[in-house]
Design a protein around this motif. Structure first.
Motif, PDB file in Angstrom:
ATOM      1  N   PRO A 214       0.831  -1.214   0.000  1.00  0.00           N
ATOM      2  CA  PRO A 214       0.000   0.000   0.000  1.00  0.00           C
ATOM      3  C   PRO A 214       0.861   1.258   0.000  1.00  0.00           C
ATOM      4  CG  PRO A 214      -0.791  -1.573   1.630  1.00  0.00           C
ATOM      5  CD  PRO A 214       0.510  -2.115   1.118  1.00  0.00           C
ATOM      6  N   SER A 215       0.423   2.261  -0.735  1.00  0.00           N
ATOM      7  CA  SER A 215       1.161   3.522  -0.778  1.00  0.00           C
ATOM      8  C   SER A 215       0.180   4.681  -0.659  1.00  0.00           C
ATOM      9  CB  SER A 215       1.954   3.630  -2.086  1.00  0.00           C
ATOM     10  OG  SER A 215       2.824   4.728  -2.056  1.00  0.00           O
ATOM     11  N   PRO A 216       0.198   5.413   0.436  1.00  0.00           N
ATOM     12  CA  PRO A 216       1.150   5.234   1.539  1.00  0.00           C
ATOM     13  C   PRO A 216       0.801   4.009   2.393  1.00  0.00           C
ATOM     14  CG  PRO A 216      -0.429   6.941   2.083  1.00  0.00           C
ATOM     15  CD  PRO A 216      -0.707   6.550   0.663  1.00  0.00           C
ATOM     16  N   PHE A 217       1.852   3.430   2.990  1.00  0.00           N
ATOM     17  CA  PHE A 217       1.661   2.331   3.950  1.00  0.00           C
ATOM     18  C   PHE A 217       1.393   2.961   5.316  1.00  0.00           C
ATOM     19  CE2 PHE A 217       3.577  -0.236   7.328  1.00  0.00           C
ATOM     20  CZ  PHE A 217       2.926  -1.450   7.153  1.00  0.00           C
ATOM     21  N   ILE A 218       0.196   2.727   5.839  1.00  0.00           N
ATOM     22  CA  ILE A 218      -0.182   3.354   7.114  1.00  0.00           C
ATOM     23  C   ILE A 218      -0.789   2.313   8.042  1.00  0.00           C
ATOM     24  CG2 ILE A 218      -1.699   5.046   8.222  1.00  0.00           C
ATOM     25  CD1 ILE A 218      -1.519   6.740   5.710  1.00  0.00           C
ATOM     26  N   GLU A 219      -0.241   2.219   9.249  1.00  0.00           N
ATOM     27  CA  GLU A 219      -0.834   1.370  10.286  1.00  0.00           C
ATOM     28  C   GLU A 219      -1.635   2.267  11.234  1.00  0.00           C
ATOM     29  OE1 GLU A 219       1.640  -2.281  11.516  1.00  0.00           O
ATOM     30  OE2 GLU A 219       3.086  -0.636  11.461  1.00  0.00           O
ATOM     31  N   THR A 220      -2.722   1.727  11.733  1.00  0.00           N
ATOM     32  CA  THR A 220      -3.529   2.494  12.684  1.00  0.00           C
ATOM     33  C   THR A 220      -3.529   1.813  14.037  1.00  0.00           C
ATOM     34  OG1 THR A 220      -5.530   1.321  11.962  1.00  0.00           O
ATOM     35  CG2 THR A 220      -5.029   3.427  10.884  1.00  0.00           C
ATOM     36  N   PHE A 221      -3.482   2.616  15.080  1.00  0.00           N
ATOM     37  CA  PHE A 221      -3.463   2.106  16.454  1.00  0.00           C
ATOM     38  C   PHE A 221      -4.511   2.863  17.263  1.00  0.00           C
ATOM     39  CE2 PHE A 221       0.808   1.875  14.632  1.00  0.00           C
ATOM     40  CZ  PHE A 221       1.035   0.507  14.681  1.00  0.00           C
ATOM     41  N   PRO A 222      -5.777   2.584  17.009  1.00  0.00           N
ATOM     42  CA  PRO A 222      -6.842   3.353  17.684  1.00  0.00           C
ATOM     43  C   PRO A 222      -6.863   3.167  19.194  1.00  0.00           C
ATOM     44  CG  PRO A 222      -7.722   1.465  16.474  1.00  0.00           C
ATOM     45  CD  PRO A 222      -6.298   1.584  16.077  1.00  0.00           C
ATOM     46  N   GLU A 223      -6.288   2.044  19.670  1.00  0.00           N
ATOM     47  CA  GLU A 223      -6.312   1.781  21.109  1.00  0.00           C
ATOM     48  C   GLU A 223      -5.151   2.442  21.843  1.00  0.00           C
ATOM     49  OE1 GLU A 223      -3.767  -1.577  19.379  1.00  0.00           O
ATOM     50  OE2 GLU A 223      -5.280  -0.124  18.749  1.00  0.00           O
ATOM     51  N   ASP A 224      -4.298   3.146  21.121  1.00  0.00           N
ATOM     52  CA  ASP A 224      -3.090   3.690  21.754  1.00  0.00           C
ATOM     53  C   ASP A 224      -2.756   5.048  21.133  1.00  0.00           C
ATOM     54  OD1 ASP A 224      -0.237   4.182  22.344  1.00  0.00           O
ATOM     55  OD2 ASP A 224      -0.297   2.188  23.242  1.00  0.00           O
ATOM     56  N   GLU A 226      -0.509   7.162  22.036  1.00  0.00           N
ATOM     57  CA  GLU A 226       0.937   7.348  21.942  1.00  0.00           C
ATOM     58  C   GLU A 226       1.477   6.757  20.648  1.00  0.00           C
ATOM     59  OE1 GLU A 226       4.862   6.513  24.768  1.00  0.00           O
ATOM     60  OE2 GLU A 226       2.852   6.288  25.603  1.00  0.00           O
ATOM     61  N   ALA A 227       1.009   5.547  20.322  1.00  0.00           N
ATOM     62  CA  ALA A 227       1.447   4.891  19.086  1.00  0.00           C
ATOM     63  C   ALA A 227       0.927   5.625  17.860  1.00  0.00           C
ATOM     64  CB  ALA A 227       0.967   3.436  19.069  1.00  0.00           C
ATOM     65  N   ALA A 228      -0.309   6.098  17.942  1.00  0.00           N
ATOM     66  CA  ALA A 228      -0.892   6.815  16.808  1.00  0.00           C
ATOM     67  C   ALA A 228      -0.080   8.059  16.465  1.00  0.00           C
ATOM     68  CB  ALA A 228      -2.336   7.192  17.129  1.00  0.00           C
ATOM     69  N   LYS A 229       0.434   8.744  17.485  1.00  0.00           N
ATOM     70  CA  LYS A 229       1.234   9.949  17.257  1.00  0.00           C
ATOM     71  C   LYS A 229       2.655   9.605  16.821  1.00  0.00           C
ATOM     72  CE  LYS A 229      -1.286  12.675  20.714  1.00  0.00           C
ATOM     73  NZ  LYS A 229      -1.205  13.291  22.066  1.00  0.00           N
ATOM     74  N   ALA A 230       3.192   8.503  17.343  1.00  0.00           N
ATOM     75  CA  ALA A 230       4.603   8.179  17.107  1.00  0.00           C
ATOM     76  C   ALA A 230       4.848   7.493  15.771  1.00  0.00           C
ATOM     77  CB  ALA A 230       5.118   7.284  18.238  1.00  0.00           C
ATOM     78  N   SER A 231       3.877   6.712  15.288  1.00  0.00           N
ATOM     79  CA  SER A 231       4.081   5.966  14.046  1.00  0.00           C
ATOM     80  C   SER A 231       4.060   6.909  12.853  1.00  0.00           C
ATOM     81  CB  SER A 231       3.000   4.899  13.892  1.00  0.00           C
ATOM     82  OG  SER A 231       1.711   5.470  13.876  1.00  0.00           O
ATOM     83  N   LYS A 232       4.832   6.553  11.818  1.00  0.00           N
ATOM     84  CA  LYS A 232       4.959   7.404  10.629  1.00  0.00           C
ATOM     85  C   LYS A 232       4.476   6.665   9.384  1.00  0.00           C
ATOM     86  CE  LYS A 232       9.076   9.242  10.224  1.00  0.00           C
ATOM     87  NZ  LYS A 232      10.553   9.374  10.278  1.00  0.00           N
ATOM     88  N   PRO A 233       3.903   7.368   8.438  1.00  0.00           N
ATOM     89  CA  PRO A 233       3.515   6.731   7.173  1.00  0.00           C
ATOM     90  C   PRO A 233       4.728   6.105   6.483  1.00  0.00           C
ATOM     91  CG  PRO A 233       2.594   8.952   7.340  1.00  0.00           C
ATOM     92  CD  PRO A 233       3.559   8.800   8.471  1.00  0.00           C
ATOM     93  N   ASP A 234       4.486   4.979   5.811  1.00  0.00           N
ATOM     94  CA  ASP A 234       5.526   4.265   5.068  1.00  0.00           C
ATOM     95  C   ASP A 234       6.641   3.740   5.971  1.00  0.00           C
ATOM     96  OD1 ASP A 234       4.277   4.517   2.574  1.00  0.00           O
ATOM     97  OD2 ASP A 234       5.155   6.499   2.246  1.00  0.00           O
ATOM     98  N   HIS A 235       6.326   3.537   7.241  1.00  0.00           N
ATOM     99  CA  HIS A 235       7.289   2.995   8.201  1.00  0.00           C
ATOM    100  C   HIS A 235       6.660   1.878   9.026  1.00  0.00           C
ATOM    101  CE1 HIS A 235       9.495   6.625   7.179  1.00  0.00           C
ATOM    102  NE2 HIS A 235      10.547   6.150   7.821  1.00  0.00           N
ATOM    103  N   ILE A 236       7.508   0.954   9.463  1.00  0.00           N
ATOM    104  CA  ILE A 236       7.118  -0.110  10.385  1.00  0.00           C
ATOM    105  C   ILE A 236       7.351   0.423  11.789  1.00  0.00           C
ATOM    106  CG2 ILE A 236       7.520  -2.506  11.094  1.00  0.00           C
ATOM    107  CD1 ILE A 236       9.059  -2.699   8.252  1.00  0.00           C
TER     108      ILE A 236
END
Length: 637
Positions: A214-224, A226-236
């Motif tokens: 997927p482009s952009p590769f985006i993970e979602t962390f609705p339960e967290d 802190e994770a939602a703010k810290a994670s970046k598009p196209d990154h693990i």
């Protein structure tokens, strides 16, 4: 794995209250050691390697492989049957961060004779066989740098679920505390890094963009949040110390003849670190995804980054003393030898009071600033029983700070009242699949130290360029695609490098055109008119040495592997793993490593490690067949 004190671990708040005490007495302990052995000369060359292993279990029916959380039990048995029964046992075993990990070293250090090179692989085989003998059916001992599905659901045996809500060591969304070694040092480190930082660690690794990613590769962390703010598009995204310290590596420690020789070797090898790291690249997968990096270094650096927002420059300094440019796990920040001083072009943050104290005690500027830089850090673990120590005869407070500055090179003073000399530790290598490969990298580095000292070679370039090389070295296929700053004439300063103990005789500046960008192939194998190549220099050295036929054959086989990895004739482990996954029938070109793909990969790695199958694209014809199989698993089970 650093200092392993026993006792009652303190909370971060309690540890913080004693931080100045630890730093103050750590410096006193270092000074006692320094004054006692600063003039010590003629220590013989000794050296040894450290190999870290993962314990895995294969479920052949469901085609899954998991990390087995039995490292402590296996370690206890190995120590009981080994060193506790026989002080001269050929292997030593130590705990590592993960409860699925153990570390093995030779029982005694290797010496200065050339024939010692012919015993390294045999000792590594002994370690693999010794530990494998204790495993259950369908379990294996693997030398893989990073477990591809570390942090994915069900990656441990027994299965443990992370608990990010309740109080725990990591509070990770992915990495359960049960996967952390039970020794209190490890969970305390994990908890206190998080508490000191003021938030969970943040690791973002660029994802490899394949055809269907997927482009952009985006993970979602609705339960967290802190994770939602810290994670970046196209990154693990990863959020725990275990994602870094739960990886495996290969390290070598050398004893020098004197403190000045140790400082000289420290500097020269620091320039080699990014080159050997790229050559040993072996970790392309993280949290079940294909990444766009091949080495673990930046992942570990982020996994133990305890700097506060103030120290990272995100907020004005109020509660902290310094802006700190790097994690505690990173490349070195200053050369130690006098011939390296003019290349120290990185702005060094130091504790000025400690620096002045060391100068007043008779230490020179370079060593004083090195120690004063290490001691800008806080202690991360402290045990109630280890607060008040005899500074003249113990070094726990010094080692508390020293051993949690995890850098590419480590300068190691002797322990108090010991016959051990001044040492340096070479730390950037990724562990390889086979004992043959691991031996090849160890022998290459050790042999290089002999040549550096014998020919008085000079690899020094501005340290900022070494930092740039470290960034390049971690990139995908850096061994073939990357260009690295390297000194063109390494013999030019040979009469200016050392007078036998590391004192500079010439202060001429290194001109910009004295170093240039080179490929690893050029650095290792040479290119006419550009650079002679490290392998040809090592071969020349060997031709002038008295070496028995078997040892010479072994060394040449090892160097042949390094030579062909550098030229691209043989793949790095990272590239081989990438191609294995890319060609797996289940791979959907979406950058996802499924359970079954992971099973197939680790099974193949285990078969290669135990010589149950050939792998010419990785090992080539230099690979020597062993006489035994240490495997307890096979896909036919």
């Amino acid at each position: 794995m650093g200092l392993l004190s026993q006792g009652s671990p303190m909370s971060w708040e309690e540890t913080q209250r004693h931080a100045d005490h630890v730093r103050r007495h750590g410096i006193l302990q270092f000074l006692h050691i320094y004054h006692a052995v600063k003039d010590r000369h003629k220590d013989v060359l000794k050296w040894g390697d450290e190999v870290e292993y993962m314990l895995v279990s294969f479920d052949h029916e469901h085609k899954k492989v998991r990390l087995v959380l039995s490292g402590e039990e296996v370690l206890e048995t190995l120590q009981e049957k080994g060193e506790r029964s026989n002080p001269n046992h050929p292997t030593l075993w130590r705990p590592e961060y993960g409860s699925y990990m153990i570390e093995g070293t030779p029982g005694q250090p290797y010496g200065g004779t050339m024939s010692e090179f012919n015993t390294v692989e045999d000792n590594m085989r002994k370690r693999r066989k010794e530990a494998t003998a204790l495993l259950e059916e369908n379990q294996a001992l693997c030398t893989i740098t990073s477990f591809p599905r570390l942090g994915c659901p069900g990656f441990t045996e027994p299965e443990c679920k992370p608990n990010p809500v309740e109080a725990g060591a990591s509070k990770s969304l992915f990495f359960p505390d049960e996967a952390i070694n039970k020794h209190p040092r490890f969970s305390t480190l994990t908890r206190n890094i998080r508490h000191r930082r003021g938030e969970k660690v943040v690791i973002n690794v660029p994802i490899f963009k394949d055809k269907n990613t997927p482009s952009p590769f985006i993970e979602t962390f609705p339960e967290d949040d802190e994770a939602a703010k810290a994670s970046k598009p196209d990154h693990i995204y990863m959020d725990a110390m275990g994602f870094g310290m739960g990886n495996c590596c290969l390290q070598v420690t050398f004893q020098a003849c004197s403190i000045s020789e140790a400082r000289y070797l420290y500097d020269q090898l620091a320039t080699i670190c990014p080159i050997v790291m790229a050559l040993s690249a072996a970790s392309p997968f993280y949290r079940g995804y294909v990444s766009d990096i091949d080495c673990r270094w930046g992942v570990i650096s982020a996994s133990v980054d305890d700097r506060t927002r103030e120290e990272r420059g995100l907020e004005p300094l109020k509660n902290n003393h310094y802006r700190i440019s790097k994690s505690r796990y990173d490349s070195i920040d200053s050369y130690l030898s006098q011939c390296g001083e003019k290349y120290n072009d990185i702005n060094l943050t130091i504790d000025k009071e400690i620096y002045e104290q060391l100068l007043q005690e008779g230490l020179d500027h370079l060593l004083s600033q090195h120690v004063a830089h290490l001691f800008i850090r806080d202690p991360l673990t402290l045990f109630e029983e280890k607060i008040h120590l005899d500074d003249a005869n113990e070094s726990d407070h010094f080692e508390n700070i020293q051993s949690t500055n995890w850098q590419t090179m480590r300068f190691k003073p002797p322990p108090p009242n010991s016959d051990i000399g001044w040492r340096v530790e070479f730390r950037p290598m990724e562990v390889q699949l086979t004992d043959f490969e691991n031996s090849a990298y160890v022998v290459f580095v050790v042999l290089l130290t002999r040549v550096i000292l014998s020919y008085k070679l000079d690899f020094l370039i501005p340290l900022s360029k070494v930092d740039e090389n470290m960034k390049v070295a971690q990139k995908r296929d850096a061994v073939l695609q990357g260009m690295f700053y390297f000194r063109k004439d390494i013999c030019k300063g040979s009469n200016a490098v050392v007078d036998g103990c590391g004192k500079a005789q010439n202060s001429t500046e290194l001109a910009v055109d004295d170093y240039t960008l080179m490929s690893i192939d050029t650095i290792i194998n040479g290119k006419e008119g550009v650079f002679p190549g490290l392998i040809p220099i090592l071969n020349s050295y060997l031709e002038n040495m008295e070496v028995d036929v078997d040892t010479r054959c072994s060394i040449l086989n090892y160097l042949k592997l390094i030579k062909k990895r550098a030229s691209g004739e043989l793949m790095t482990v990272a590239k081989w793993m990438r191609e294995f996954i890319a060609n797996h029938p289940d791979y959907k070109q979406d950058s996802v490593v499924t359970d079954e793909m992971n099973y197939s990969l680790i099974l193949k790695c285990n078969q290669i490690a135990n010589e149950l199958c050939e792998c010419p694209e990785l090992l080539g014809p230099a690979f020597r067949k062993a006489k035994y199989s240490g495997s307890k698993t096979d896909s036919s089970n």
